[in-house]
Design an enzyme around this catalytic site. Structure first.
Site, short mmCIF file in Angstrom:
data_model
loop_
_atom_site.label_atom_id
_atom_site.label_comp_id
_atom_site.label_asym_id
_atom_site.label_seq_id
_atom_site.Cartn_x
_atom_site.Cartn_y
_atom_site.Cartn_z
N GLU A 41 -39.06 42.58 -28.38
CA GLU A 41 -37.95 42.27 -27.59
C GLU A 41 -38.30 41.10 -27.09
O GLU A 41 -39.15 40.37 -26.79
CB GLU A 41 -37.66 43.39 -26.68
CG GLU A 41 -37.39 44.80 -27.39
CD GLU A 41 -36.98 45.98 -26.41
OE1 GLU A 41 -36.79 46.81 -26.84
OE2 GLU A 41 -37.39 45.61 -25.23
N ASN A 42 -36.90 40.31 -26.70
CA ASN A 42 -36.96 39.14 -25.92
C ASN A 42 -35.94 39.33 -24.62
O ASN A 42 -34.89 40.19 -25.00
CB ASN A 42 -36.49 38.26 -26.56
CG ASN A 42 -36.46 36.74 -26.04
OD1 ASN A 42 -35.64 36.51 -25.01
ND2 ASN A 42 -37.33 35.92 -26.53
N VAL A 43 -35.76 38.97 -23.55
CA VAL A 43 -35.01 39.27 -22.36
C VAL A 43 -33.51 38.75 -22.92
O VAL A 43 -32.57 39.20 -22.56
CB VAL A 43 -35.42 38.56 -21.19
CG1 VAL A 43 -35.24 36.86 -21.40
CG2 VAL A 43 -34.55 38.96 -20.00
N TYR A 45 -31.56 39.38 -25.46
CA TYR A 45 -31.57 40.70 -26.18
C TYR A 45 -31.63 40.34 -27.52
O TYR A 45 -32.02 40.81 -28.65
CB TYR A 45 -30.31 41.54 -25.90
CG TYR A 45 -31.27 42.94 -25.65
CD1 TYR A 45 -32.37 43.30 -25.05
CD2 TYR A 45 -30.64 44.13 -26.26
CE1 TYR A 45 -32.88 44.45 -24.77
CE2 TYR A 45 -31.24 45.43 -26.08
CZ TYR A 45 -32.33 45.48 -25.45
OH TYR A 45 -32.88 46.74 -25.23
N GLU A 52 -39.27 45.94 -39.34
CA GLU A 52 -39.30 45.74 -40.63
C GLU A 52 -39.28 44.29 -40.98
O GLU A 52 -39.98 43.72 -42.16
CB GLU A 52 -38.20 46.37 -41.29
CG GLU A 52 -38.07 47.99 -41.26
CD GLU A 52 -37.15 48.27 -39.82
OE1 GLU A 52 -36.69 49.34 -39.77
OE2 GLU A 52 -37.35 47.37 -38.75
N CYS A 83 -32.00 48.97 -39.30
CA CYS A 83 -30.51 48.14 -38.88
C CYS A 83 -30.09 47.72 -40.31
O CYS A 83 -30.57 47.32 -41.31
CB CYS A 83 -30.71 47.15 -37.99
SG CYS A 83 -31.61 45.70 -38.27
N CYS A 86 -31.88 44.54 -41.52
CA CYS A 86 -33.30 44.72 -42.10
C CYS A 86 -33.03 45.45 -43.38
O CYS A 86 -33.72 45.52 -44.45
CB CYS A 86 -34.07 45.56 -41.25
SG CYS A 86 -34.82 44.72 -40.01
#
Length: 131
Positions: A41-43, A45, A52, A83, A86
């Site tokens: 994750e990254n802040v 989003y 995957e 998702c 992916c």
């Protein structure tokens, strides 16, 4: 080591300080080699990376472009499918009948295929008239 075991182990390395939802994935390349990835994750989003996608990136970085089996695992009540993005990534590197194992950390496993996850997929045959 079984593909699902590799996905389970790499899941522990997921970087998920915001959702706390760890996902692990593993793909088997045509050579038989196994590649793994976890979600990051990254802040900001939408800038995160799915498990995957990470496994596929490692496979390609290692020189392979075909996968023959996929495993995805998460701590959820039911097996979590990839998702949409992916699913398309898996379709790029695998066949419609490529086995996909979706599992929970409690032991539920769903057997499906890339074709079942993404029927009517967009692929290179749609671009046969280009160039």
């Amino acid at each position: 080591m079984e593909l699902l075991d590799v996905a389970r182990k790499v899941r522990d390395n997921a970087y998920v300080p915001y959702s706390r939802f760890k996902v692990g994935a593993a793909v088997r390349g045509a050579s038989g080699a196994v590649y793994h990835g976890c979600n990051v994750e990254n802040v900001a989003y939408p800038e995160g990376t799915c498990a995957e996608a990470g496994a596929i990136a490692l496979m390609v970085a290692s020189g392979e472009t075909r996968l023959t089996e996929v495993a995805v695992i998460a701590d959820s009540p039911q097996p979590v499918p990839p998702c949409g993005g992916c699913r398309q990534k898996l379709a790029e590197f695998g066949d419609a009948d490529t086995l996909v194992l979706l599992a929970t950390t409690s032991g539920k496993v769903l057997h499906t295929t890339i074709g079942e996850l993404l029927p009517g997929r967009f692929d290179a045959s749609h671009m046969s008239e280009v160039g």
